[in-house]
Design an enzyme around this catalytic site. Structure first.
Site, short mmCIF file in Angstrom:
data_model
loop_
_atom_site.label_atom_id
_atom_site.label_comp_id
_atom_site.label_asym_id
_atom_site.label_seq_id
_atom_site.Cartn_x
_atom_site.Cartn_y
_atom_site.Cartn_z
N PRO A 278 0.60 -1.85 0.35
CA PRO A 278 -0.02 0.16 0.23
C PRO A 278 1.09 1.24 0.01
O PRO A 278 1.82 1.20 0.31
CB PRO A 278 -0.65 0.46 1.26
CG PRO A 278 -0.73 -1.79 1.91
CD PRO A 278 -0.10 -2.55 1.06
N GLU A 279 0.22 2.50 -0.91
CA GLU A 279 1.20 3.80 -0.91
C GLU A 279 0.21 4.52 -0.30
O GLU A 279 -0.86 4.15 0.51
CB GLU A 279 2.01 3.99 -2.31
CG GLU A 279 2.55 2.66 -3.00
CD GLU A 279 2.78 2.99 -4.46
OE1 GLU A 279 2.80 4.16 -4.67
OE2 GLU A 279 3.88 2.18 -5.09
N ARG B 15 1.51 -11.28 5.34
CA ARG B 15 2.46 -12.03 5.46
C ARG B 15 3.75 -10.86 6.32
O ARG B 15 4.62 -11.21 6.45
CB ARG B 15 3.53 -11.11 4.09
CG ARG B 15 2.92 -11.06 2.85
CD ARG B 15 3.37 -10.66 1.80
NE ARG B 15 2.47 -10.83 0.84
CZ ARG B 15 2.83 -10.40 -0.95
NH1 ARG B 15 3.96 -9.19 -1.11
NH2 ARG B 15 2.40 -10.37 -2.50
#
Length: 269
Positions: free
Chosen positions: A2-3, A109
């Site tokens: 995510p940016e 993750r």
């Protein structure tokens, strides 16, 4: 990963459910994230949420006793759900809220982070961060002066959080395309007029993505479970070998600093 637009979309999504409400407790199912979850969060009880803010790609929950600092990592996402909703695989953290909701953190993750700080000024993760791209501090004069004498290629230079935060791989490629600047050029080659255009383009691209709910490529979902729709508007990113929407030339791809860079050699110079 995510940016900035995806993180800002998450912030806007959870804010109405949290501000003014009380966090009753935290339920931790797996404390093993990028760093162990801070002990202060493990012991959290009866803390009202004063605000929900963002710094770079970090979400900040302001409480009377301090700040919860959340980084979504590679695959983390937040959802607001009714209390009693059964936990699924990779649902590592719940914040139980006084309005009958929970803020649930899922991270397959486990590269994300949940940290605690009594005040943000002393928090090490913010120590070397540059300016926010959507503020007036990020302007053509700032970018031009920072670029003087820099031989680093323009795209990885833009992605350096010490210069400006949150301009990740997707948005750097897209911004350079709209500004007509070839990513193979060194940062020091930017002219004053190009710096002005690039600043306005970065702001427009980021704001456009925020309005579309971010860019869903693989893992990102909004807090309500809906995908971001900005991917439908991408001009170069992920389109290697396809024809440019503006000139019909083929979009190229190059590796820069271990990241894929997409560009149109005809539209960018």
């Amino acid at each position: 990963m995510p940016e900035l637009p995806e993180v800002e979309t998450s912030r806007r999504g959870i804010e109405p459910y949290l501000v003014g409400q009380t966090i009753l407790c935290a339920i931790i199912r797996d404390p093993r994230l990028r760093w162990p979850i801070s002990d202060e969060i493990l012991r959290l009880t009866d803390q009202i949420v004063l605000s929900v803010q963002r710094r770079a790609k970090y979400l900040l929950l302001e409480l009377p006793a301090g700040w919860i600092i959340i980084h979504l990592g590679m695959s983390g996402r937040l959802r607001v759900l009714p209390q009693g909703t059964a936990a699924e695989k990779h649902d590592h953290i719940d914040l139980v809220i006084s309005n009958g909701k929970i803020l649930r953190y899922n991270d397959p993750r486990r590269f994300g982070a949940w940290l605690w700080a009594e005040n943000l000024a002393s928090c090490r993760v913010f120590a070397q961060l540059g300016v926010e791209p959507l503020t007036t501090e990020f302007n053509e004069h700032y970018l031009f002066e920072k670029s003087r004498g820099k031989r680093t290629l323009i795209k990885p230079w833009l992605m350096n959080n010490k210069i400006v935060v949150g301009v990740g791989n997707i948005y750097a490629s897209e911004s350079l395309f709209f500004a007509g600047i070839l990513p193979e050029r060194p940062a020091g080659s930017l002219t004053k007029s190009e710096s002005s255009l690039l600043v306005s383009t970065i702001k427009a691209v980021l704001l456009g993505s925020i309005e579309q709910g971010g860019t869903t490529l693989r893992d990102f979902l909004q807090s309500d479970g809906k995908p971001g729709y900005f991917a439908q508007q991408l001009q170069v990113y992920g389109r290697a070998g396809e024809h440019c929407h503006q000139c019909a030339h083929v979009i190229e791809i190059a590796k820069q600093g271990q990241r894929s860079t997409f560009f149109c050699r005809h539209c960018q110079h």
